[in-house]
Design a protein around this motif. Structure first.
Motif, short mmCIF file in Angstrom:
data_model
loop_
_atom_site.label_atom_id
_atom_site.label_comp_id
_atom_site.label_asym_id
_atom_site.label_seq_id
_atom_site.Cartn_x
_atom_site.Cartn_y
_atom_site.Cartn_z
N ARG A 212 7.02 9.49 -8.25
CA ARG A 212 5.63 9.15 -7.95
C ARG A 212 4.79 9.49 -9.16
NH1 ARG A 212 2.28 13.39 -7.50
NH2 ARG A 212 3.03 15.39 -6.71
N PRO B 192 0.81 -1.22 0.00
CA PRO B 192 0.00 0.00 0.00
C PRO B 192 0.85 1.27 0.00
CG PRO B 192 -0.77 -1.53 1.67
CD PRO B 192 0.58 -2.00 1.21
N ARG B 193 2.11 1.16 0.45
CA ARG B 193 2.94 2.35 0.61
C ARG B 193 4.03 2.47 -0.44
NH1 ARG B 193 6.02 2.04 4.89
NH2 ARG B 193 5.70 -0.16 5.30
N GLY C 250 -0.72 13.10 -10.36
CA GLY C 250 -2.16 12.97 -10.13
C GLY C 250 -2.98 13.80 -11.09
N LYS D 41 -7.47 8.47 -8.10
CA LYS D 41 -8.43 9.07 -7.18
C LYS D 41 -8.21 10.56 -7.05
CE LYS D 41 -9.49 4.98 -4.41
NZ LYS D 41 -9.52 4.38 -3.04
N ALA D 42 -6.97 11.00 -7.19
CA ALA D 42 -6.69 12.44 -7.14
C ALA D 42 -7.36 13.16 -8.30
CB ALA D 42 -5.18 12.68 -7.18
N TYR E 85 -1.09 0.16 -5.72
CA TYR E 85 -2.00 1.05 -5.01
C TYR E 85 -1.67 2.52 -5.22
CZ TYR E 85 -4.46 -2.69 -2.61
OH TYR E 85 -5.23 -3.78 -2.33
N GLN E 86 -0.39 2.86 -5.29
CA GLN E 86 -0.02 4.27 -5.46
C GLN E 86 -0.50 4.81 -6.80
OE1 GLN E 86 1.30 6.22 -3.10
NE2 GLN E 86 1.06 4.45 -1.76
N GLU F 69 -3.23 3.71 -8.30
CA GLU F 69 -4.68 3.86 -8.12
C GLU F 69 -5.01 5.11 -7.33
OE1 GLU F 69 -6.53 0.33 -6.64
OE2 GLU F 69 -5.52 -0.98 -8.10
N TYR F 70 -4.17 5.46 -6.37
CA TYR F 70 -4.40 6.68 -5.60
C TYR F 70 -4.27 7.91 -6.50
CZ TYR F 70 -3.80 3.61 -1.53
OH TYR F 70 -3.92 2.61 -0.61
N ALA F 71 -3.38 7.84 -7.50
CA ALA F 71 -3.23 8.94 -8.45
C ALA F 71 -4.52 9.14 -9.24
CB ALA F 71 -2.06 8.68 -9.40
#
Length: 280
Positions: A146, A24-25, A149, A44-45, A37-38, A40-42
């Motif tokens: 990273r 997750p990190r 986003g 979501k941004a 996951y990182q 996927e978080y992008a």
């Protein structure tokens, strides 16, 4: 030991760090399901940005439209934009984190300038989209980076192929579209555009989407983009609440700006918004 003290101990304990899954990190570690996951978080941004961008392509015109939100009355509204020029004939709309957007626009301009320096002519929209997508993909596989986003919708005019639309995502995927959307109301906008496209060309839009797009002139392309944005947000926008970027080779376009990227002025926005409201 109190619960609070235990939690502090658990967080600071090296043993706790070993027990916590890394995926997750960490950007470069896959989850057991094969997900990053990182990345996927992008995504979501982008959906959490509160903006929706839409692009539509016709026979001689391509446009992008996005909401223009000024969060504070003390801000200078003329300095707030999600539309960016990359080359004289290519522009984009960015959805997501605006700081990341400016960084990618800067890189896109650099890549376009390098291409012109090496080959002696302006880069084409598909070549620029491919290059930026490759860069985005590298951002998903190196630990020192990273994902950005942001989602970029790139539009421009290809001298051989005509108007072009490409959408890029943080994972490094890009593809061309006849019409597309990004941001908060992406799925609703895509559904609306698909329904409208099917009705084009006497209801044969689904069978031959290229021929359907050829039926749209400059005014129809702008109207369809405004209609899609207004429909998904269920509101009638004013001229200072939206931005529209356009590249058009139509005879309706001014000779000085024909085939070039530009943003519509407030008077032009008001004219098109009024025409859509009257038709509606």
């Amino acid at each position: 030991m109190s619960r609070t003290s235990y939690d502090r101990y658990a967080i600071s304990s090296p043993l706790c760090l070993f027990m916590t899954p890394l995926y997750p990190r960490y950007l470069t570690v896959f989850s057991p399901e094969g997900r990053l996951y990182q990345v996927e978080y992008a995504f979501k941004a982008i959906s959490g940005s509160g903006h929706t961008a839409i692009s539509v392509r016709g026979r001689d015109t391509v446009v992008v439209i996005i909401q223009k939100k000024v969060p504070d009355k003390l801000l200078d509204a003329s300095t707030i934009t999600h539309l960016f020029s990359i080359t004289p004939t290519i522009g984009c709309v960015m959805t997501g984190l605006i700081a990341d957007a400016r960084a990618q626009v800067s890189r896109a301009r650099q890549e376009a300038a390098d291409f012109r320096y090496k080959f002696g002519y302006e880069i084409t929209p598909d070549a620029l989209a491919r290059r930026l997508a490759n860069i985005n993909q590298v951002y998903t596989q190196r630990a020192a980076m990273r994902p950005l986003g942001i989602s970029m919708i790139l539009i421009g005019n290809d001298f051989e192929l005509g108007p072009q639309v490409f959408k890029l995502d943080p994972a490094g995927y890009f593809v061309g579209f006849h019409a597309t959307a990004a941001g908060q109301k992406q799925q609703e906008a895509m559904n609306h555009l698909e329904k409208k496209w099917k009705k084009l060309n006497n209801g044969n839009g689904a069978d031959d989407p290229i021929a359907a797009g050829k039926t749209l002139g400059r005014a129809e392309v702008i109207e369809l983009a405004i209609e899609a944005l207004s429909t998904v947000h269920a509101t009638d926008f004013k001229a200072d609440e939206v931005e529209i970027g356009i590249v058009s080779t139509s005879e309706e376009e001014d000779v000085k700006t024909r085939g070039l990227w530009r943003s519509l002025s407030e008077n032009e926005l008001d004219e098109h918004l009024s025409a859509y409201a009257e038709k509606d």
